[in-house]
Design a protein around this motif. Structure first.
Motif, PDB file in Angstrom:
ATOM      1  N   ALA A  81     -11.918   8.487 -17.533  1.00 13.57           N
ATOM      2  CA  ALA A  81     -12.429   7.168 -17.137  1.00 13.57           C
ATOM      3  C   ALA A  81     -13.584   6.804 -18.058  1.00 13.57           C
ATOM      4  O   ALA A  81     -14.516   7.595 -18.227  1.00 13.57           O
ATOM      5  CB  ALA A  81     -12.906   7.189 -15.688  1.00 13.57           C
ATOM      6  N   THR A  82     -13.525   5.619 -18.639  1.00 16.86           N
ATOM      7  CA  THR A  82     -14.576   5.145 -19.528  1.00 16.86           C
ATOM      8  C   THR A  82     -15.338   4.006 -18.874  1.00 16.86           C
ATOM      9  O   THR A  82     -14.736   3.115 -18.281  1.00 16.86           O
ATOM     10  CB  THR A  82     -13.982   4.680 -20.868  1.00 16.86           C
ATOM     11  N   LEU A  83     -16.655   4.063 -18.966  1.00 18.40           N
ATOM     12  CA  LEU A  83     -17.546   3.012 -18.499  1.00 18.40           C
ATOM     13  C   LEU A  83     -18.336   2.516 -19.697  1.00 18.40           C
ATOM     14  O   LEU A  83     -18.992   3.309 -20.383  1.00 18.40           O
ATOM     15  CB  LEU A  83     -18.504   3.543 -17.429  1.00 18.40           C
ATOM     16  N   ALA A  84     -18.250   1.212 -19.962  1.00 16.89           N
ATOM     17  CA  ALA A  84     -18.992   0.606 -21.066  1.00 16.89           C
ATOM     18  C   ALA A  84     -19.747  -0.602 -20.542  1.00 16.89           C
ATOM     19  O   ALA A  84     -19.159  -1.464 -19.887  1.00 16.89           O
ATOM     20  CB  ALA A  84     -18.042   0.197 -22.179  1.00 16.89           C
ATOM     21  N   GLY A  92     -20.439  -4.059 -16.557  1.00 19.50           N
ATOM     22  CA  GLY A  92     -19.773  -2.887 -17.094  1.00 19.50           C
ATOM     23  C   GLY A  92     -18.280  -3.044 -16.993  1.00 19.50           C
ATOM     24  O   GLY A  92     -17.778  -3.739 -16.107  1.00 19.50           O
ATOM     25  N   GLU A  93     -17.573  -2.413 -17.903  1.00 16.24           N
ATOM     26  CA  GLU A  93     -16.108  -2.417 -17.871  1.00 16.24           C
ATOM     27  C   GLU A  93     -15.623  -0.988 -17.716  1.00 16.24           C
ATOM     28  O   GLU A  93     -16.175  -0.059 -18.315  1.00 16.24           O
ATOM     29  CB  GLU A  93     -15.544  -3.026 -19.145  1.00 16.24           C
ATOM     30  N   VAL A  94     -14.594  -0.804 -16.900  1.00 11.68           N
ATOM     31  CA  VAL A  94     -14.035   0.512 -16.643  1.00 11.68           C
ATOM     32  C   VAL A  94     -12.566   0.542 -17.044  1.00 11.68           C
ATOM     33  O   VAL A  94     -11.860  -0.464 -16.912  1.00 11.68           O
ATOM     34  CB  VAL A  94     -14.211   0.912 -15.158  1.00 11.68           C
ATOM     35  N   ALA A  95     -12.122   1.682 -17.545  1.00 13.51           N
ATOM     36  CA  ALA A  95     -10.715   1.925 -17.861  1.00 13.51           C
ATOM     37  C   ALA A  95     -10.406   3.370 -17.486  1.00 13.51           C
ATOM     38  O   ALA A  95     -11.177   4.279 -17.810  1.00 13.51           O
ATOM     39  CB  ALA A  95     -10.439   1.685 -19.338  1.00 13.51           C
ATOM     40  N   ASP A 113     -14.587   5.420  -7.996  1.00 14.13           N
ATOM     41  CA  ASP A 113     -15.769   5.490  -7.139  1.00 14.13           C
ATOM     42  C   ASP A 113     -16.938   6.138  -7.893  1.00 14.13           C
ATOM     43  O   ASP A 113     -18.067   5.657  -7.832  1.00 14.13           O
ATOM     44  CB  ASP A 113     -15.453   6.260  -5.861  1.00 14.13           C
ATOM     45  N   HIS A 114     -16.663   7.210  -8.621  1.00 11.89           N
ATOM     46  CA  HIS A 114     -17.716   7.881  -9.401  1.00 11.89           C
ATOM     47  C   HIS A 114     -18.274   6.937 -10.469  1.00 11.89           C
ATOM     48  O   HIS A 114     -19.498   6.840 -10.639  1.00 11.89           O
ATOM     49  CB  HIS A 114     -17.173   9.155 -10.038  1.00 11.89           C
ATOM     50  N   VAL A 115     -17.388   6.241 -11.167  1.00 12.28           N
ATOM     51  CA  VAL A 115     -17.829   5.301 -12.202  1.00 12.28           C
ATOM     52  C   VAL A 115     -18.654   4.176 -11.578  1.00 12.28           C
ATOM     53  O   VAL A 115     -19.685   3.766 -12.132  1.00 12.28           O
ATOM     54  CB  VAL A 115     -16.628   4.752 -12.994  1.00 12.28           C
ATOM     55  N   ALA A 116     -18.235   3.676 -10.424  1.00 11.48           N
ATOM     56  CA  ALA A 116     -18.995   2.608  -9.748  1.00 11.48           C
ATOM     57  C   ALA A 116     -20.397   3.092  -9.386  1.00 11.48           C
ATOM     58  O   ALA A 116     -21.379   2.356  -9.543  1.00 11.48           O
ATOM     59  CB  ALA A 116     -18.249   2.132  -8.503  1.00 11.48           C
ATOM     60  N   GLN A 117     -20.509   4.336  -8.912  1.00  9.96           N
ATOM     61  CA  GLN A 117     -21.836   4.888  -8.604  1.00  9.96           C
ATOM     62  C   GLN A 117     -22.680   5.010  -9.864  1.00  9.96           C
ATOM     63  O   GLN A 117     -23.878   4.702  -9.853  1.00  9.96           O
ATOM     64  CB  GLN A 117     -21.685   6.244  -7.923  1.00  9.96           C
ATOM     65  N   GLU A 118     -22.076   5.477 -10.942  1.00 14.87           N
ATOM     66  CA  GLU A 118     -22.788   5.568 -12.221  1.00 14.87           C
ATOM     67  C   GLU A 118     -23.248   4.183 -12.660  1.00 14.87           C
ATOM     68  O   GLU A 118     -24.377   4.004 -13.096  1.00 14.87           O
ATOM     69  CB  GLU A 118     -21.901   6.191 -13.305  1.00 14.87           C
ATOM     70  N   ALA A 119     -22.354   3.206 -12.557  1.00 12.78           N
ATOM     71  CA  ALA A 119     -22.672   1.834 -12.973  1.00 12.78           C
ATOM     72  C   ALA A 119     -23.879   1.309 -12.199  1.00 12.78           C
ATOM     73  O   ALA A 119     -24.799   0.733 -12.789  1.00 12.78           O
ATOM     74  CB  ALA A 119     -21.460   0.927 -12.772  1.00 12.78           C
ATOM     75  N   ILE A 130      -9.970  -5.009 -16.936  1.00 13.73           N
ATOM     76  CA  ILE A 130      -8.914  -5.921 -17.376  1.00 13.73           C
ATOM     77  C   ILE A 130      -7.602  -5.168 -17.243  1.00 13.73           C
ATOM     78  O   ILE A 130      -7.442  -4.079 -17.805  1.00 13.73           O
ATOM     79  CB  ILE A 130      -9.142  -6.399 -18.818  1.00 13.73           C
ATOM     80  N   GLU A 131      -6.677  -5.745 -16.475  1.00 13.70           N
ATOM     81  CA  GLU A 131      -5.411  -5.075 -16.189  1.00 13.70           C
ATOM     82  C   GLU A 131      -4.233  -5.948 -16.574  1.00 13.70           C
ATOM     83  O   GLU A 131      -4.274  -7.169 -16.400  1.00 13.70           O
ATOM     84  CB  GLU A 131      -5.289  -4.752 -14.687  1.00 13.70           C
ATOM     85  N   SER A 132      -3.190  -5.311 -17.058  1.00 10.32           N
ATOM     86  CA  SER A 132      -1.911  -5.987 -17.207  1.00 10.32           C
ATOM     87  C   SER A 132      -1.418  -6.325 -15.802  1.00 10.32           C
ATOM     88  O   SER A 132      -1.566  -5.525 -14.873  1.00 10.32           O
ATOM     89  CB  SER A 132      -0.913  -5.044 -17.883  1.00 10.32           C
ATOM     90  N   ARG A 133      -0.842  -7.482 -15.639  1.00 10.85           N
ATOM     91  CA  ARG A 133      -0.292  -7.845 -14.323  1.00 10.85           C
ATOM     92  C   ARG A 133       0.790  -6.861 -13.883  1.00 10.85           C
ATOM     93  O   ARG A 133       1.066  -6.735 -12.696  1.00 10.85           O
ATOM     94  CB  ARG A 133       0.274  -9.262 -14.360  1.00 10.85           C
ATOM     95  N   ASP A 134       1.376  -6.150 -14.832  1.00  6.26           N
ATOM     96  CA  ASP A 134       2.396  -5.145 -14.520  1.00  6.26           C
ATOM     97  C   ASP A 134       1.809  -3.865 -13.922  1.00  6.26           C
ATOM     98  O   ASP A 134       2.546  -3.060 -13.354  1.00  6.26           O
ATOM     99  CB  ASP A 134       3.179  -4.765 -15.785  1.00  6.26           C
ATOM    100  N   ASN A 135       0.518  -3.669 -14.066  1.00 10.67           N
ATOM    101  CA  ASN A 135      -0.124  -2.444 -13.584  1.00 10.67           C
ATOM    102  C   ASN A 135      -0.470  -2.598 -12.095  1.00 10.67           C
ATOM    103  O   ASN A 135      -1.631  -2.617 -11.700  1.00 10.67           O
ATOM    104  CB  ASN A 135      -1.368  -2.135 -14.427  1.00 10.67           C
TER     105      ASN A 135
END
Length: 165
Positions: A81-84, A92-95, A113-119, A130-135
């Motif tokens: 999981a990447t947080l930028a 912040g953006e997460v992937a 949840d971990h990334v949200a706490q870090e953010a 940002i998600e593909s509508r297919d995801n």
């Protein structure tokens, strides 16, 4: 290393990635499905380049971190999981990517949840993905976690999911 349990009781160990993890992340991204690589990079990436791996593992305290997850006692990455954060630090953006045989164990929920706490700890007040509508799985998970969704202007194939803290 932080030990966490998913909502289904699956245990994972996570830590911040470093440049030393580039070979392991190359193996990880080679093992995810073509579709999952497309979802993660929003393009038909067949191979994650050395430059991309370098960027993924770049550590910039309170601006960019990638977290890697392992099964307890394991050496192979099972999720990442990447947080930028933007320059101002307010958004912040997460992937997130997960190996196919580890899906359905709650790892995505736990990492998000971990990334949200870090953010929040970084002072980020708006977390986006940002998600593909297919995801559909990622969109459902993020909506369950309180993210709202809206179309990405100029690209009908994408959704911007956002959670305000």
């Amino acid at each position: 290393m932080i030990a966490l349990a998913t909502r289904y009781g699956f245990r994972i160990d996570i830590r911040v990635a470093s440049h030393a993890d580039e070979p392991a992340l190359a193996d990880f991204f080679a093992a995810v499905t073509d579709e999952d690589r497309r979802f993660r990079f929003l393009s038909a990436v067949r191979h994650v380049s050395q430059g991309q791996l370098h960027d993924i593992t770049a550590f910039d305290y309170h601006r960019h971190e990638t977290f890697v997850a392992f099964a307890p006692g394991g050496d192979d990455i099972i999720a990442a999981a990447t947080l930028a954060a933007d320059r101002e630090g307010g958004t912040g953006e997460v992937a997130i990517s997960i190996l196919p045989d580890h899906k359905g164990k709650g790892i995505g929920w736990t990492l998000l949840d971990h990334v949200a706490q870090e953010a929040r700890g970084w002072g980020i007040s708006r977390l986006q993905s940002i998600e593909s509508r297919d995801n559909r799985a990622a969109i459902a998970l993020e909506r369950e976690m309180g993210f709202s969704a809206r179309a990405v202007e100029g690209d009908p194939a994408l959704l911007l999911l956002e959670r305000v803290f």
